[in-house]
Design a protein around this motif. Structure first.
Motif, PDB file in Angstrom:
ATOM      1  N   VAL A  98       0.827  -1.202   0.000  1.00 16.76           N
ATOM      2  CA  VAL A  98       0.000   0.000   0.000  1.00 16.76           C
ATOM      3  C   VAL A  98       0.861   1.252   0.000  1.00 16.76           C
ATOM      4  O   VAL A  98       1.857   1.328   0.726  1.00 16.76           O
ATOM      5  CB  VAL A  98      -0.912   0.043   1.252  1.00 16.76           C
ATOM      6  CG1 VAL A  98      -1.765   1.309   1.273  1.00 16.76           C
ATOM      7  CG2 VAL A  98      -1.785  -1.195   1.345  1.00 16.76           C
ATOM      8  N   ILE A  99       0.448   2.232  -0.798  1.00 14.41           N
ATOM      9  CA  ILE A  99       1.024   3.573  -0.767  1.00 14.41           C
ATOM     10  C   ILE A  99      -0.075   4.488  -0.225  1.00 14.41           C
ATOM     11  O   ILE A  99      -1.178   4.507  -0.771  1.00 14.41           O
ATOM     12  CB  ILE A  99       1.415   4.076  -2.177  1.00 14.41           C
ATOM     13  CG1 ILE A  99       2.238   3.058  -2.943  1.00 14.41           C
ATOM     14  CG2 ILE A  99       2.055   5.454  -2.094  1.00 14.41           C
ATOM     15  CD1 ILE A  99       3.668   2.952  -2.574  1.00 14.41           C
ATOM     16  N   TRP A 100       0.227   5.231   0.832  1.00 12.75           N
ATOM     17  CA  TRP A 100      -0.768   6.109   1.456  1.00 12.75           C
ATOM     18  C   TRP A 100      -0.172   7.506   1.535  1.00 12.75           C
ATOM     19  O   TRP A 100       0.871   7.700   2.148  1.00 12.75           O
ATOM     20  CB  TRP A 100      -1.094   5.607   2.851  1.00 12.75           C
ATOM     21  CG  TRP A 100      -2.179   6.352   3.567  1.00 12.75           C
ATOM     22  CD1 TRP A 100      -2.257   7.704   3.794  1.00 12.75           C
ATOM     23  CD2 TRP A 100      -3.344   5.791   4.163  1.00 12.75           C
ATOM     24  NE1 TRP A 100      -3.393   8.010   4.492  1.00 12.75           N
ATOM     25  CE2 TRP A 100      -4.079   6.848   4.725  1.00 12.75           C
ATOM     26  CE3 TRP A 100      -3.827   4.489   4.280  1.00 12.75           C
ATOM     27  CZ2 TRP A 100      -5.283   6.649   5.407  1.00 12.75           C
ATOM     28  CZ3 TRP A 100      -5.023   4.294   4.965  1.00 12.75           C
ATOM     29  CH2 TRP A 100      -5.739   5.362   5.512  1.00 12.75           C
ATOM     30  N   THR A 101      -0.832   8.483   0.907  1.00 13.85           N
ATOM     31  CA  THR A 101      -0.395   9.870   1.068  1.00 13.85           C
ATOM     32  C   THR A 101      -1.323  10.553   2.057  1.00 13.85           C
ATOM     33  O   THR A 101      -2.546  10.408   1.989  1.00 13.85           O
ATOM     34  CB  THR A 101      -0.359  10.648  -0.262  1.00 13.85           C
ATOM     35  OG1 THR A 101      -1.660  10.754  -0.812  1.00 13.85           O
ATOM     36  CG2 THR A 101       0.593   9.994  -1.251  1.00 13.85           C
ATOM     37  N   GLN A 102      -0.733  11.275   2.972  1.00 14.42           N
ATOM     38  CA  GLN A 102      -1.481  11.936   4.029  1.00 14.42           C
ATOM     39  C   GLN A 102      -2.353  13.069   3.476  1.00 14.42           C
ATOM     40  O   GLN A 102      -2.205  13.484   2.331  1.00 14.42           O
ATOM     41  CB  GLN A 102      -0.522  12.466   5.091  1.00 14.42           C
ATOM     42  CG  GLN A 102      -0.053  11.410   6.065  1.00 14.42           C
ATOM     43  CD  GLN A 102      -1.172  10.836   6.914  1.00 14.42           C
ATOM     44  OE1 GLN A 102      -1.436   9.646   6.876  1.00 14.42           O
ATOM     45  NE2 GLN A 102      -1.826  11.656   7.693  1.00 14.42           N
ATOM     46  N   GLN A 103      -3.205  13.562   4.330  1.00 17.42           N
ATOM     47  CA  GLN A 103      -4.153  14.607   3.960  1.00 17.42           C
ATOM     48  C   GLN A 103      -3.434  15.799   3.324  1.00 17.42           C
ATOM     49  O   GLN A 103      -2.430  16.276   3.826  1.00 17.42           O
ATOM     50  CB  GLN A 103      -4.907  15.062   5.209  1.00 17.42           C
ATOM     51  CG  GLN A 103      -6.129  15.862   4.929  1.00 17.42           C
ATOM     52  CD  GLN A 103      -6.995  15.985   6.172  1.00 17.42           C
ATOM     53  OE1 GLN A 103      -6.725  15.407   7.204  1.00 17.42           O
ATOM     54  NE2 GLN A 103      -8.053  16.759   6.046  1.00 17.42           N
ATOM     55  N   GLY A 104      -3.956  16.240   2.174  1.00 17.12           N
ATOM     56  CA  GLY A 104      -3.378  17.363   1.459  1.00 17.12           C
ATOM     57  C   GLY A 104      -2.264  16.984   0.505  1.00 17.12           C
ATOM     58  O   GLY A 104      -1.686  17.847  -0.157  1.00 17.12           O
ATOM     59  N   ILE A 105      -1.956  15.691   0.420  1.00 15.77           N
ATOM     60  CA  ILE A 105      -0.846  15.224  -0.421  1.00 15.77           C
ATOM     61  C   ILE A 105      -1.393  14.266  -1.468  1.00 15.77           C
ATOM     62  O   ILE A 105      -2.085  13.302  -1.132  1.00 15.77           O
ATOM     63  CB  ILE A 105       0.234  14.523   0.436  1.00 15.77           C
ATOM     64  CG1 ILE A 105       0.731  15.449   1.540  1.00 15.77           C
ATOM     65  CG2 ILE A 105       1.370  14.024  -0.443  1.00 15.77           C
ATOM     66  CD1 ILE A 105       1.578  14.761   2.595  1.00 15.77           C
TER      67      ILE A 105
END
Length: 136
Positions: A98-105
């Protein structure tokens, strides 16, 4: 298309080992407080930051390439313009699911590359917020 259903996010939150790229040693910053929350809730958090030696009493790696442990999720706390390079490094690893970008990214091109390589992608969401919303 990046996952956005509660069920799909629940599945992602079942993974245990999270490499946090851009993890901060400064309390009060989201890049510190979110991984600390995850650590406190049983996740194995691997800090990745070339400017720190230790965070949360753990060794910090300069890059994903340097991480020796197996990684389930790469959580990104870096500006959107840096996401592509980080995703490419994650795709070099066979263990990252999994690749997870944080809020706003977000980086839609990088997300598409990851998905076409069979990885799950979550964009523009906070892992702490999602965990608190979903976890019992």
């Amino acid at each position: 298309m990046p996952v956005d259903t509660t069920e799909a996010i629940e599945d992602v939150l079942e993974y245990e080992t999270i490499a946090v790229v851009g993890c901060s040693s400064t309390p009060g910053k989201a890049a510190h407080d979110v991984p600390k929350y995850l650590l406190d809730h049983g996740y194995d958090v691997i800090p990745v930051n070339p400017y720190a030696d230790e965070i949360f009493g753990r060794e910090v790696y300069d890059s994903l390439d340097d991480v020796e442990e197996s990684i389930d999720v790469v959580c990104i706390f870096r500006p959107s313009e840096e996401v592509g390079e980080i995703v490419d490094a994650a795709l070099e690893r066979d263990d990252v699911a999994v690749i997870w970008t944080q809020q706003g990214i977000r980086d839609d091109d990088a997300a598409a590359r990851a998905e076409s390589d069979g990885r799950t992608v979550v964009q523009d969401r906070c892992m702490k917020v999602e965990h608190r919303r979903i976890a019992p």
